[in-house]
Design an enzyme around this catalytic site. Structure first.
Site, short mmCIF file in Angstrom:
data_model
loop_
_atom_site.label_atom_id
_atom_site.label_comp_id
_atom_site.label_asym_id
_atom_site.label_seq_id
_atom_site.Cartn_x
_atom_site.Cartn_y
_atom_site.Cartn_z
N GLU A 1 -41.93 -48.00 28.97
CA GLU A 1 -40.98 -48.79 28.19
C GLU A 1 -41.33 -50.28 28.32
O GLU A 1 -42.01 -50.69 29.27
CB GLU A 1 -39.57 -48.60 28.76
CG GLU A 1 -39.10 -47.17 28.81
CD GLU A 1 -38.64 -46.66 27.45
OE1 GLU A 1 -38.33 -47.49 26.58
OE2 GLU A 1 -38.63 -45.43 27.26
N GLU B 1 -31.10 -28.28 30.23
CA GLU B 1 -32.48 -27.96 30.62
C GLU B 1 -33.42 -29.15 30.41
O GLU B 1 -34.31 -29.42 31.22
CB GLU B 1 -32.98 -26.75 29.80
CG GLU B 1 -34.37 -26.30 30.16
CD GLU B 1 -34.48 -25.82 31.60
OE1 GLU B 1 -33.92 -24.78 31.91
OE2 GLU B 1 -35.12 -26.52 32.40
N VAL C 1 -34.18 -32.47 33.04
CA VAL C 1 -35.07 -32.53 34.21
C VAL C 1 -36.46 -32.03 33.83
O VAL C 1 -36.62 -30.88 33.40
CB VAL C 1 -34.51 -31.69 35.38
CG1 VAL C 1 -35.43 -31.77 36.58
CG2 VAL C 1 -33.11 -32.14 35.75
N THR D 1 -36.47 -39.95 19.32
CA THR D 1 -37.62 -39.11 19.67
C THR D 1 -37.20 -37.64 19.81
O THR D 1 -37.78 -36.75 19.16
CB THR D 1 -38.21 -39.59 21.02
OG1 THR D 1 -38.50 -40.98 20.89
CG2 THR D 1 -39.46 -38.84 21.39
N GLY E 1 -41.63 -36.30 25.88
CA GLY E 1 -42.22 -36.19 24.55
C GLY E 1 -41.30 -35.43 23.62
O GLY E 1 -40.52 -34.57 24.07
N ILE F 1 -40.54 -28.48 31.16
CA ILE F 1 -40.66 -27.48 32.24
C ILE F 1 -39.30 -26.79 32.43
O ILE F 1 -38.31 -27.47 32.68
CB ILE F 1 -41.08 -28.15 33.57
CG1 ILE F 1 -42.41 -28.87 33.42
CG2 ILE F 1 -41.15 -27.11 34.69
CD1 ILE F 1 -42.86 -29.63 34.67
N ASP G 1 -35.55 -43.12 37.39
CA ASP G 1 -35.57 -41.97 36.49
C ASP G 1 -35.85 -40.68 37.28
O ASP G 1 -35.17 -39.67 37.09
CB ASP G 1 -36.65 -42.21 35.42
CG ASP G 1 -36.83 -41.01 34.51
OD1 ASP G 1 -35.94 -40.75 33.69
OD2 ASP G 1 -37.86 -40.31 34.63
N LYS H 1 -33.27 -37.20 38.06
CA LYS H 1 -33.65 -35.79 37.93
C LYS H 1 -33.53 -35.08 39.27
O LYS H 1 -33.03 -33.95 39.34
CB LYS H 1 -35.08 -35.69 37.39
CG LYS H 1 -35.23 -36.30 36.00
CD LYS H 1 -36.70 -36.45 35.63
CE LYS H 1 -36.87 -37.26 34.37
NZ LYS H 1 -38.27 -37.63 34.13
N1 LIG Z 1 -38.00 -39.15 24.99
C1 LIG Z 1 -38.26 -38.21 25.88
O1 LIG Z 1 -39.40 -37.81 26.06
C2 LIG Z 1 -37.14 -37.61 26.70
C3 LIG Z 1 -37.45 -36.62 27.65
C4 LIG Z 1 -36.41 -36.02 28.37
C5 LIG Z 1 -35.12 -36.44 28.17
N2 LIG Z 1 -34.86 -37.45 27.27
C6 LIG Z 1 -33.48 -37.87 27.11
O2 LIG Z 1 -33.08 -37.59 25.77
C7 LIG Z 1 -32.13 -38.56 25.34
C8 LIG Z 1 -32.61 -39.21 24.04
O3 LIG Z 1 -33.85 -39.84 24.30
P1 LIG Z 1 -34.80 -40.37 23.11
O4 LIG Z 1 -36.11 -40.68 23.75
O5 LIG Z 1 -34.77 -39.44 21.97
O6 LIG Z 1 -34.07 -41.73 22.75
P2 LIG Z 1 -34.29 -42.63 21.43
O7 LIG Z 1 -35.57 -42.31 20.78
O8 LIG Z 1 -34.02 -44.02 21.85
O9 LIG Z 1 -33.10 -42.14 20.47
C9 LIG Z 1 -31.78 -42.44 20.70
C10 LIG Z 1 -30.98 -42.10 19.46
O10 LIG Z 1 -29.60 -42.38 19.72
C11 LIG Z 1 -29.09 -43.13 18.65
N3 LIG Z 1 -28.03 -44.01 19.15
C12 LIG Z 1 -28.12 -44.98 20.08
N4 LIG Z 1 -26.92 -45.56 20.26
C13 LIG Z 1 -26.06 -44.93 19.43
C14 LIG Z 1 -24.70 -45.10 19.14
N5 LIG Z 1 -23.94 -46.02 19.75
N6 LIG Z 1 -24.14 -44.29 18.21
C15 LIG Z 1 -24.88 -43.35 17.57
N7 LIG Z 1 -26.19 -43.15 17.81
C16 LIG Z 1 -26.77 -43.94 18.73
C17 LIG Z 1 -30.25 -43.92 18.08
O11 LIG Z 1 -29.96 -44.26 16.73
P3 LIG Z 1 -31.04 -45.04 15.80
O12 LIG Z 1 -32.21 -44.12 15.65
O13 LIG Z 1 -30.33 -45.24 14.50
O14 LIG Z 1 -31.36 -46.31 16.51
C18 LIG Z 1 -31.38 -42.90 18.21
O15 LIG Z 1 -31.42 -42.06 17.10
C19 LIG Z 1 -31.96 -39.52 26.52
O16 LIG Z 1 -30.87 -39.13 27.30
C20 LIG Z 1 -33.24 -39.34 27.30
O17 LIG Z 1 -33.10 -39.64 28.68
C21 LIG Z 1 -35.84 -38.03 26.53
#
Ligand SMILES: NC(=O)c1ccc[n+]([C@@H]2O[C@H](COP(=O)([O-])OP(=O)(O)OC[C@H]3O[C@@H](n4cnc5c(N)ncnc54)[C@H](OP(=O)(O)O)[C@@H]3O)[C@@H](O)[C@H]2O)c1
Length: 439
Positions: free
Chosen positions: A188, A127, A130, A10, A300, A134, A199, A203
């Site tokens: 989830e 940034e 958390v 994402t 997002g 924002i 979560d 933060k």
């Molecule tokens: N989503 C949000 O709105 C949001 C908001 C704030 C912070 N965050 C933080 O941002 C981070 C990413 O979140 P996300 O929502 O983008 O997660 P996500 O959609 O689950 O994406 C995770 C990515 O990591 C890759 N991955 C997982 N295990 C791996 C490994 N062993 N080696 C290499 N790549 C690996 C996955 O590969 P594949 O695509 O090939 O499976 C995927 O591309 C997290 O720390 C989350 O807490 C997310």
């Protein structure tokens, strides 16, 4: 500046799209070319709707992190340990700046990783970790540098805020709204992490560290989720002039820092009560600035990518962006937890009382023993038993009683409720929600 991005989910894909759209403007502003030269994810063949053909592919994010192909490592894999931790540690050890959105990683290993970054003279910027879009880390680090912060609090989990808002607007039970949130992708498949408050606590632990110059102490946070909130609580709160929110609160007290994540009642007319749906907010009380409230999207692809980009921009402009927790890691004070039960405030209590003579008197006595004075006591019958329906509750069956206390201590409330439970006058464990006085 050569960017290596691990994680193309994402946020990672969102960041690539943002860079495609705004590259020219960002390059002019920073005076650097900004190119994604290497990427890593699990599945190389997945269609991600982004063009990463020019970037070198790494199956292993740790190899990418220390590769000579990059200057800045952007960690968007997630997880408190495993590849995210190993890759960030490897990048810092190799003298590369790191940008991450990973609150779980920093809540657990933040100080250790900050020490490596400081030793190596590189940035560890987060940034996006958390409250998503924002800009609260920047606000605390930079804009409020001239303040002593006495309190920081907010709505730090969009899933919980969405569920509580829907329960309030539609009168639905928690389980039904959770299912709907899962269908819409707001929650989830395993929602325990969000609804249990973990979560938000991750933060909050980072905000606390920056606000109060202390080591990150995630495991010292008093944690309660929203699972126990029922439509009866939402309805009673509404009638009493409150909204129920999952709050993260960190306050400096005389005995230490009180960090807690729990459902709280906030006055309907307060600004925080107006923050609804998946929106997040963070409020900060500073001695010179007063009270500040930042409101915006907490998650997002786009909002989070926006926050990641602000860190990349800082690294491009300045290189080293300062100690990760503002104060150097070696000088962060050990976290001193405020004395348990010291929290003072008013409380909402809902009891399922057996409708028998003397039950209410016994409850009032237990409260009085702890010097808890009551602002109001309201017996609440279910709608189908209200006067006029002709339906009368059976004598001895449990009936819902809502108590609002005057200001008291948490220790007193807990002692009183324990005694009430032992007396056997209530059918279920009591519901207790703190009433927070907020602007
Ligand atoms: N989503 C949000 O709105 C949001 C908001 C704030 C912070 N965050 C933080 O941002 C981070 C990413 O979140 P996300 O929502 O983008 O997660 P996500 O959609 O689950 O994406 C995770 C990515 O990591 C890759 N991955 C997982 N295990 C791996 C490994 N062993 N080696 C290499 N790549 C690996 C996955 O590969 P594949 O695509 O090939 O499976 C995927 O591309 C997290 O720390 C989350 O807490 C997310």
């Amino acid at each position: 500046m050569r960017l290596g991005i691990a994680g193309l989910g994402t946020v990672g894909a969102g960041l690539v799209r943002l860079l495609e759209k705004h590259r020219e403007r960002l390059q002019t502003a920073t005076g650097k070319t900004l190119n994604v030269t290497a990427v890593s994810a699990r599945d190389r063949n997945k269609d991600r709707g982004i063009d990463i053909s020019a970037a070198k592919w790494f199956d292993d994010p740790v190899a990418l992190a220390s590769s000579d192909d990059i200057d800045v490592f952007v960690e968007l894999v997630g997880g408190e340990d495993g590849p995210a931790h190993d890759a960030v540690a490897a990048a810092l050890a190799a003298g590369k700046h790191v940008v991450t959105a990973n609150k779980a990683l920093l809540a657990k290993h933040g100080v250790e990783l900050a020490s490596i970054a400081e030793d190596k003279g590189v940035s560890l910027a987060y940034e996006a970790a958390v409250a998503g879009g924002i800009p609260v880390i920047k606000t605390l680090r930079e804009a409020l540098a001239g303040n002593e912060v006495s309190r920081v609090y907010g709505i730090l989990n969009g899933t919980c805020n969405y569920i509580l808002t829907k329960m309030q607007e539609e009168g639905l039970p928690f389980e039904d709204v959770l299912e709907e949130a899962q269908d819409l992708g707001y929650a989830e498949a395993d929602p325990t992490f969000d609804i249990g408050g973990h979560d938000a606590a991750h933060k909050l632990s980072l905000l606390t560290s920056i606000a109060f110059d202390t080591q990150v102490a995630f495991d010292q946070i008093h944690l309660e989720g929203i699972e126990s909130i029922s439509p009866a609580d939402i309805e009673a709160a509404d009638e009493l002039g409150y909204r129920i929110k999952l709050l993260g609160v960190a306050v400096r007290t005389e005995t230490g820092i009180d960090q807690r994540v729990h459902p709280a009642m906030v006055a309907k007319h307060s600004a925080i009560a107006e923050v609804s749906g998946v929106t997040n907010c963070v409020a900060i009380d500073g001695d010179f600035v007063g009270n500040l409230l930042l409101v915006g999207p907490g998650a997002g692809a786009e909002a989070t990518a926006s926050a990641v980009m602000s860190d990349i921009r800082d690294v491009a402009c300045y290189g080293l962006t300062g100690a990760p927790f503002v104060t150097p890691a070696w000088s962060l004070a050990p976290y001193q937890r405020a004395t348990l039960g010291q929290h003072t405030g008013a409380y909402y209590i809902r009891l399922s009382v057996y409708d028998r003579p003397g039950a209410m008197a016994a409850i009032a006595t237990r409260m009085a023993e702890q010097e808890v004075s009551l602002e109001s006591i309201v017996q609440r019958r279910p709608k189908h038993q209200l006067p006029g329906t002709g339906v009368r509750p059976e004598l001895g069956s449990p009936t819902s009683v809502v108590l609002i206390t005057h200001e008291t201590t948490e220790a007193a409330i807990r002692a009183a409720l324990e005694a009430i439970e032992k007396d056997g006058k209530i059918a279920h464990p009591p519901q207790m929600i703190r009433i927070e006085q907020l602007r």
